[in-house]
Write a protein that holds these residues in place. Structure first.
Motif: not given
Length: 257
Positions: A162, A164, A166, A175, A177
């Motif tokens: 996983d 994320t 931005r 932002e 994921s």
């Protein structure tokens, strides 16, 4: 950290430069939501029309098209977005295999000529598609003249992990994921869900009105029959004629989507 950076392979596209750490984002006076980007507005209530030709709007800050992902794989991802300013913006990715403070890339916008308005588009008058949208005044769908595409391709990610990210465009921040795919050939421990969405054919007409939903010659087994011109669907979204054939319209416009 240097060893981690050396182990990463970052594809350089559109004049992209790899930078590590949050300092690459600079120190904006105030960060604003990507959804507040002036360039994101797709309608112009007061267009300027000179001698029958719409004048594109002035350059606006922020995202013209919000960030979207492509080339998803077990160890790579491509990040794309559009702006009207075309300057340097940043994407920072956080997750396994990346520096502790994230991997930040400076991305230059590149003018995309295919998105420049053609003369016929700028001279297109009021639209009347005989549907619920009614008459759409000339030029209300025309935006800035020169959109710029920003693209960053990152490899060296960890499979089945996983992340994320931005994106900072003119101080407007987006932002989100994503997860990388499992390694090719490995056993799946949970299902992978795929959502397919058809092309809505949103040219200048489809941006602001319900376009014709051209009938296909074949449908998958078990498909529901298409609504006809006397249906409640047609009453709500209207009907159009294309190539001499009458068809119901799509239920969404680009603005709606």
């Amino acid at each position: 950290m240097k060893k981690n950076l050396a182990a990463l392979t970052v594809a350089m596209t559109a004049g992209l430069i790899a930078v590590s750490g949050p300092a690459a984002l600079g120190e904006p006076a105030s960060e604003k939501s990507s959804l507040d980007s002036p360039a994101l507005s797709s309608t112009n209530d007061n267009p300027t029309v000179v001698d029958g030709v719409t004048v594109p709007t002035e350059v606006r800050e922020g995202f013209r098209v919000l960030p979207y992902l492509q080339r998803a794989a077990s160890d790579e991802m491509t990040f794309n977005w559009f702006s009207e300013t075309g300057g340097t913006s940043q994407v920072t990715v956080f997750g396994p295999g990346l520096p502790e403070n994230g991997l930040t890339l400076d991305v230059e916008g590149v003018h995309n000529p295919v998105n420049t308005y053609q003369a016929g588009e700028l001279a297109l008058g009021d639209l009347n598609r005989n549907n619920a949208k009614g008459v759409v005044p000339q030029g209300t769908w025309i935006r800035g003249e020169k959109p710029y595409k920003h693209s960053a391709h990152v490899t060296g990610l960890v499979p089945n992990s996983d992340y994320t990210y931005r994106v900072n465009e003119d101080g407007y921040v987006h932002e989100a994921s994503f997860s990388t795919f499992p390694e090719a050939g490995s056993d799946l421990t949970e299902p992978i869900h795929i959502i397919a969405f058809s092309d809505t054919e949103t040219d200048p007409v489809g941006r602001v009105t319900y376009r014709e939903w051209v009938e296909t010659t074949t449908l998958a087994e078990g498909s529901e029959p298409r609504p006809d011109a006397s249906s409640l669907w047609a009453e709500k979204y209207g009907v159009s004629t294309r190539d001499g054939k009458t068809s119901v319209n799509y239920p969404v416009t680009e603005d709606d989507a």
